[in-house]
Each structure stands twice: as structure tokens, then as C-alpha cells.
Design an enzyme around this catalytic site. Structure first.
Site, PDB file in Angstrom:
ATOM      1  N   LYS A 103       7.302  12.681  32.298  1.00 54.57           N
ATOM      2  CA  LYS A 103       7.182  11.714  31.199  1.00 54.57           C
ATOM      3  C   LYS A 103       7.504  12.380  29.872  1.00 54.57           C
ATOM      4  CE  LYS A 103       5.737   8.077  33.479  1.00 54.57           C
ATOM      5  NZ  LYS A 103       6.624   6.880  33.570  1.00 54.57           N
ATOM      6  N   ARG A 104       8.158  13.517  29.948  1.00 53.57           N
ATOM      7  CA  ARG A 104       8.510  14.303  28.758  1.00 53.57           C
ATOM      8  C   ARG A 104       7.255  14.596  27.925  1.00 53.57           C
ATOM      9  NH1 ARG A 104      11.864  14.230  32.193  1.00 53.57           N
ATOM     10  NH2 ARG A 104      14.083  13.740  31.891  1.00 53.57           N
ATOM     11  N   ALA A 155       7.174  13.953  23.795  1.00 57.40           N
ATOM     12  CA  ALA A 155       7.917  12.747  23.384  1.00 57.40           C
ATOM     13  C   ALA A 155       7.057  11.750  22.620  1.00 57.40           C
ATOM     14  CB  ALA A 155       8.528  12.071  24.609  1.00 57.40           C
ATOM     15  N   LEU A 207       4.991   5.357  25.402  1.00 59.01           N
ATOM     16  CA  LEU A 207       5.463   4.017  25.035  1.00 59.01           C
ATOM     17  C   LEU A 207       5.325   3.046  26.196  1.00 59.01           C
ATOM     18  CD1 LEU A 207       8.696   5.167  23.141  1.00 59.01           C
ATOM     19  CD2 LEU A 207       6.645   4.187  22.088  1.00 59.01           C
ATOM     20  N   GLY A 235       4.612  11.107  17.931  1.00 56.09           N
ATOM     21  CA  GLY A 235       3.289  11.694  18.137  1.00 56.09           C
ATOM     22  C   GLY A 235       3.348  13.139  18.587  1.00 56.09           C
ATOM     23  N   GLU A 294       3.191  14.890  15.494  1.00 54.61           N
ATOM     24  CA  GLU A 294       1.806  14.822  14.985  1.00 54.61           C
ATOM     25  C   GLU A 294       0.936  15.865  15.680  1.00 54.61           C
ATOM     26  OE1 GLU A 294       1.399  10.493  15.664  1.00 54.61           O
ATOM     27  OE2 GLU A 294       1.146  10.322  13.494  1.00 54.61           O
ATOM     28  N   GLU A 329       9.517   6.472  15.052  1.00 47.88           N
ATOM     29  CA  GLU A 329       8.694   5.262  14.991  1.00 47.88           C
ATOM     30  C   GLU A 329       9.421   4.121  14.287  1.00 47.88           C
ATOM     31  OE1 GLU A 329       7.555   8.304  14.619  1.00 47.88           O
ATOM     32  OE2 GLU A 329       5.509   8.490  15.384  1.00 47.88           O
ATOM     33  N   ARG A 337      11.614   2.323  16.520  1.00 50.70           N
ATOM     34  CA  ARG A 337      10.925   1.674  17.654  1.00 50.70           C
ATOM     35  C   ARG A 337      10.111   0.462  17.217  1.00 50.70           C
ATOM     36  NH1 ARG A 337      13.584   4.341  21.166  1.00 50.70           N
ATOM     37  NH2 ARG A 337      13.193   6.565  21.415  1.00 50.70           N
TER      38      ARG A 337
END
Ligand code: 1HE
Length: 269
Positions: free
Chosen positions: A32-33, A70, A74, A119, A122, A142, A145
Site C-alpha cells: 500500500k506504499r 504515500a 485513500l 500525510g 506530515e 491533497e 485530490r
């Protein structure tokens, strides 16, 4: 004071304590990276809540696979179809995890490769030192998206690169990498080889400091940035009063006095 931490409870993090007190913490969802689902955030909270009391002297935070992280999961976010209140609570858990990292008192060195985005940036910006390699790139997708940052970027990324650059990254999808990423403040080190090896070297150096000194460096400085100048100066004096008189520092001061301690010299040319 030292508490035990059951490392077998972690599923999305692989934790490997080394002999020198450095803990290697791998985000371990490469398929899921290393996207941050809620379970991973909860594991980060558990780890970084306990780490300062476990004898852990430093953490190297890295990701399995080609990419560091990643960002927000999502797919989980899409499928959960969260209400505003539910996502606010998700963000509060992110803040809990990242504040434990930044303010916990244990040095965290992020070994970055591939995508450090959304994130993921972050998370990286909550570490105390960021090491990039030639594959590393930083972005805040972001904006593209239809989302907004929720894990502290408005505080930490803006602090690293400045408000104008962060707004540009979000409005235009601008990607930073290489020397430019260092120059704008996204990372402190750029290596030709492995960012992990460099992070391990730096963590080993930090782990050789006295734990109370590292606690002050990796907690007090962040707290003091949130204070007024007057309050920060007062708090600094109090922290220095405690740290600079710690019994464990006496041997180091004695070594300086008897000329056996290393002197500070410029780097070799
Ligand atoms: C994911 C995620 C994810 C990959 N959530 N599953 N973050 C982003 O907008 C970054 C989104 N991800 C990407 O742009 C790319 O995946 C990467 C550049 C990171 C990697 O590319 P690549 O070609 O190596 O992998 P891929 O084919 O895109 O993805 C491989 C798998 O990882 C695939 O799953 P599969 O089941 O189809 O194999 C992807 O779905 C999965 N994957 N990224 C979930 N992010 C608190 S607010 C924070 C706001 C944000 O962080 S916004 C998110 C920003």
C-alpha cells in the site's frame, strides 16, 4: 524508569531494537506504499507513547519497499465514507501520534526514499532529522485530490519551508527533490547512497548522548517554539538547570577538563 513494550503487538510497524539503543521502526505495508490507515496511526501512538520510558535511545523511521509513505490511506478513507466529525477524530489521532514523536524526547531520524507525500510528509516532518536520497521526492497532493492536510502540515511543513512554499505545493502539486529539497528545508541531509545507512549513522551518534540531554533537545525546543520569547527564556533556564547539572554529565565535563575529551574541529576539507 524503564517499562517493557511488547513488540509482537505491532502489525503495520516492524520494530527492531539494536545493541546501541537505536530502534529501527519500519512502516511495513509496502503493498500500500506504506499509506497510513487508522491501525498504523494507533500503532505509532502506542510506540511513541511508550518509547521515552523503554530505554530506546533513538529511532530510525523508514519504510519498506520503494517509498517512504504515500500519506493518508485513500482507499480506507473512500470506503469508510466518514462524516466530518469522524474525520476530525481521525485527524486528532494523527496529531496524537505525531505530537508523541516530536515532543516525546526520543530522537527520531527519518530515512526517506521515493514518495514522501501528503500525510507521509506530515509524518516525516514530525521527525527531528530527515535524510533523503536520490530517489526521494516531497509533495502535498491533497490539493489535487480534493482534500486538505489534516496531520499537522499547516504547522510543521509550513515551519520547515515557509507559508508561501507550502501554499504553492498544495495549489500546483509542486514536487521538491534533490538539492532543492535540502535548500528549502524539507530535509537536512541528501546522500548519494542509502538514506537508511546515513540515518543509522546519525542515530548512533545521537544515541551516544546522555538520554536526559536528548530528551531536552527533542522536547524542550519544540515546546519553546510555541511560547512567547519571555516564557521560552524562562523555560530554557529551568531545563538547563536540570540538564546541565545531571550527575551523568560530570564525567564528560571532567574529560574536557583533563583534556581527554575530543575537541570541536572543522570538517576535513
Ligand atoms: C494507496 C495509496 C494511498 C498507494 N492510500 N492506497 N497521497 C497521495 O495522493 C499519494 C497516492 N499514491 C500515489 O501517488 C502512488 O501510489 C505512489 C507515488 C505513492 C506510488 O506509486 P506506484 O506506481 O509505486 O504505486 P501504485 O500502483 O499507485 O499503488 C500501489 C498500491 O498501493 C495500489 O494498491 P493495489 O491494491 O491496487 O495494488 C494503491 O492503491 C496503493 N496505494 N498510495 C491507499 N495513499 C490527515 S490528512 C492527510 C491527507 C493525505 O495524505 S492525502 C493523500 C496523499
Amino acid at each position: 524508569m524503564s517499562i517493557g513494550l511488547d513488540l509482537t503487538q505491532f502489525i503495520n510497524l516492524a520494530i527492531d531494537p539494536q545493541d546501541n539503543g537505536v530502534w529501527v521502526v519500519m512502516l511495513s505495508r509496502p503493498h500500500k506504499r506504506n499509506a497510513l490507515d487508522i491501525a498504523t496511526i494507533e500503532e505509532l501512538i502506542t510506540l511513541f507513547s511508550a518509547a521515552p520510558r523503554t530505554g530506546c535511545k533513538a529511532v530510525v523511521l523508514a519504510g519498506e519497499g520503494q517509498h517512504f509513505c504515500a500519506g493518508l490511506d485513500l482507499i480506507e478513507h473512500h470506503q469508510a465514507d466518514r462524516s466530518p466529525a469522524e474525520f476530525m477524530h481521525v485527524c486528532l489521532r494523527w496529531h496524537e501520534a505525531f505530537n508523541k514523536m516530536e515532543y516525546g524526547g526520543v530522537p527520531v531520524i527519518a530515512a526517506l526514499k521515493g514518495a514522501v507525500v501528503g500525510g507521509g510528509l506530515e509524518l516525516a516532518s514530525s521527525a527531528h532529522i530527515r535524510v533523503a536520497d536520490e530517489t526521494t521526492y516531497f509533495a502535498l497532493p491533497e490539493g489535487q485530490r480534493g482534500l486538505f492536510t489534516g496531520g499537522g502540515a499547516t504547522i510543521r511543513v509550513a515551519d520547515l519551508v515557509g507559508k508561501a512554499r507550502m501554499i504553492d505545493m498544495m495549489l500546483t502539486g509542486r514536487v521538491y527533490q534533490g538539492r532543492e529539497a535540502v535548500d528549502v528545508g524539507l530535509c537536512q541531509y541528501l546522500v548519494e547512497g542509502s538514506s537508511f545507512d546515513k540515518a543509522m549513522e546519525l542515530a548512533g551518534r545521537a544515541a551516544a548522548n546522555l538520554p536526559l540531554t536528548n530528551f531536552a533537545i527533542c522536547s524542550a525546543i519544540s515546546h519553546m517554539q510555541n511560547m512567547s520569547g519571555m516564557d521560552a527564556a524562562y523555560a530554557e533556564a529551568v531545563v538547563a538547570g536540570i540538564v546541565n547539572t545531571q550527575p551523568d554529565a560530570r564525567a564528560r565535563l571532567a574529560a574536557f577538563a583533563d583534556k581527554t575529551a575530543a575537541r570541536v574541529r572543522p570538517n576535513a576539507a
